[in-house]
Design an enzyme around this catalytic site. Structure first.
Site, PDB file in Angstrom:
ATOM      1  N   ASP A 160       0.890  -1.173  -0.035  1.00 44.47           N
ATOM      2  CA  ASP A 160       0.026   0.074   0.449  1.00 44.47           C
ATOM      3  C   ASP A 160       0.838   1.364  -0.071  1.00 44.47           C
ATOM      4  OD1 ASP A 160      -2.089   1.986   0.175  1.00 44.47           O
ATOM      5  OD2 ASP A 160      -2.686   1.099   2.443  1.00 44.47           O
TER       6      ASP A 160
ATOM      7  N   ASP B 233      -3.327   2.451  -5.573  1.00 46.98           N
ATOM      8  CA  ASP B 233      -2.134   2.457  -4.959  1.00 46.98           C
ATOM      9  C   ASP B 233      -1.936   1.147  -3.994  1.00 46.98           C
ATOM     10  OD1 ASP B 233      -4.203   3.175  -3.026  1.00 46.98           O
ATOM     11  OD2 ASP B 233      -2.703   4.384  -1.702  1.00 46.98           O
ATOM     12  N   GLU B 234      -2.726   0.205  -4.398  1.00 45.94           N
ATOM     13  CA  GLU B 234      -2.764  -1.131  -3.402  1.00 45.94           C
ATOM     14  C   GLU B 234      -2.601  -2.003  -4.439  1.00 45.94           C
ATOM     15  OE1 GLU B 234      -5.700  -1.292  -0.301  1.00 45.94           O
ATOM     16  OE2 GLU B 234      -6.262   0.599  -1.235  1.00 45.94           O
TER      17      GLU B 234
END
Ligand SMILES: [Mg+2]
Length: 399
Positions: free
Chosen positions: A10, A112-113
């Site tokens: 993350d 973003d993960e």
């Protein structure tokens, strides 16, 4: 069975970090991560809210989601930078590409993960904790932003672990650590527990994840329906969903449909799949292709999306073949949660069906179906779609 090893990676404060790096690259003298700064929407278009904030801005009491004019009141000379979608996509891709070096199974969960399935990779990469630090540092050193890595035996635990102390950290939440590390947390911190569920849980006297884990599952199901079961499983660190590599969009033919009402019974979901199979199948045959991969996507009433796919030995193109595989996938994947969206996609095309003898499939039956489908298509083309449907589709037993 071998315990799975899942990483959840993350990006810390992604939009603000990515904006900071982009500015530094363009010659900026300030790193907005170190001053009171926010990423905000376009004020001229009345989207002037705080999308992301730096640590100094957070310390000044600025909150994500609040209007920019209010944030400006909290800090003199607040630095405001506009969201930059193009650069975010660029950094997201670079981040994903680094992760793909370490596992063949990487799922992009959001911009973003990512989840990585690292099961059985010790032979290749050695100690998993050391590897997590290596990946984290590689991203920092080559791309300039920090990430958290969570490690667990399932996706839920990996995701919960990456959310422990930030930034630039690696945490584990293995099966045997759930009680010690996750149970003391507030139930609000459990993945998928939203505001309305959390209020109801507190009302019921369920305040910590431990309370939820020990609660009577039948009471939870009465109160929350299928979500109750899911929350109870999550609180106990149980989640058997797979890390799935998504089918690239441009590589397949797919349709999805948002349902007018949430659907929570198998036969209605099958009917939706039947419709989708006809739409997908028609386009597939119009292009003269056969597909070797079928995937089904489900999104539930809390917008949790999951998908399952199957690679076939023999390529298919008839509605009924597509529908059959889709039903098989549905049966395996559906968590009995209320479904809001159903998607069906076929991909990995070939021009011809292989004349391959499989021990598991009745090739003659398939060939016959292809012929019937061809005849149906011709009639439908002549007299309009849906004139004739293959009756057996509706009569399929629910096994
Ligand atoms: Mg993040």
């Amino acid at each position: 069975m071998m315990e799975r090893i899942i990483f959840h990676v993350d990006v810390n404060n992604a939009f603000l970090s990515w904006s900071a790096i982009e500015m530094l690259k363009a010659g900026s003298k300030v790193d907005i991560r170190n001053i009171p700064a926010v990423v905000g929407g376009d004020e001229s278009k009345r989207r002037g809210i705080v999308v992301a904030k730096s640590m100094p801005a957070k310390k000044a009491g600025i909150k994500t989601g609040e209007p920019l004019y209010m944030a400006r009141r909290k800090v003199d000379n607040l630095f405001v930078v506009q969201t930059n979608k193009e650069s975010y996509v660029k950094y997201s891709k670079a981040f994903y590409n680094i992760l793909c070096k370490y596992s063949p199974v990487v799922e992009r969960y959001s911009i973003d993960e990512c989840f990585l399935d690292m099961t059985g990779m010790e032979m290749l990469h050695g100690n998993m904790l050391e590897l997590a630090y290596k990946i984290k540092d590689e991203i920092k050193n080559t791309l300039g932003f920090t990430v958290n890595v969570g490690i667990g035996n399932c996706k839920l635990c990996a995701k919960m672990a990456s959310d422990f102390e930030k930034p630039d950290k690696v945490h584990t939440l293995f099966k045997n650590e759930v009680k010690e590390k996750m149970w003391p947390l507030n139930v609000d911190d459990l993945f998928m527990v939203g505001k309305s569920s959390s209020a109801k849980l507190h009302e019921m006297g369920i305040n910590t994840i431990e309370d939820l884990a020990k609660a009577d599952v039948n009471v939870l199901i009465t109160r929350f329906k299928s979500m109750g079961m899911m929350m109870h499983n999550y609180a106990n660190g149980i989640d058997d969903s797979l890390v799935e590599k998504p089918v690239p969009k441009n590589q397949g033919i797919g349709h999805s449909t948002t349902l007018p009402n949430d659907v929570d019974n198998l036969s209605d979901l099958r009917k939706v799949l039947y419709k989708l199979a006809s739409m997908v199948g028609m386009r597939l045959r119009n292009e003269g292709k056969y597909a070797t991969v079928v995937s089904v996507q489900l999104k539930n009433n809390v917008f949790f999306s999951y998908q399952h796919q199957k690679t076939l030995i023999n390529p298919i193109s008839s509605n009924e073949d597509i529908y059959d595989v889709a039903c098989e996938l549905l049966k395996v994947m559906w968590k009995k949660d209320p479904i809001r969206l159903v998607g069906l996609r076929v991909s990995d095309f070939t021009d011809k069906t292989y004349e391959q003898i499989s021990l598991f499939e009745d090739f003659n039956k398939k060939e016959k179906r292809d012929k019937i489908q061809k005849a149906l298509d011709e009639i439908n083309k002549k007299y309009g779609n849906d004139t004739i449907k293959s009756a057996s589709l509706y009569e399929k037993k629910e096994n």
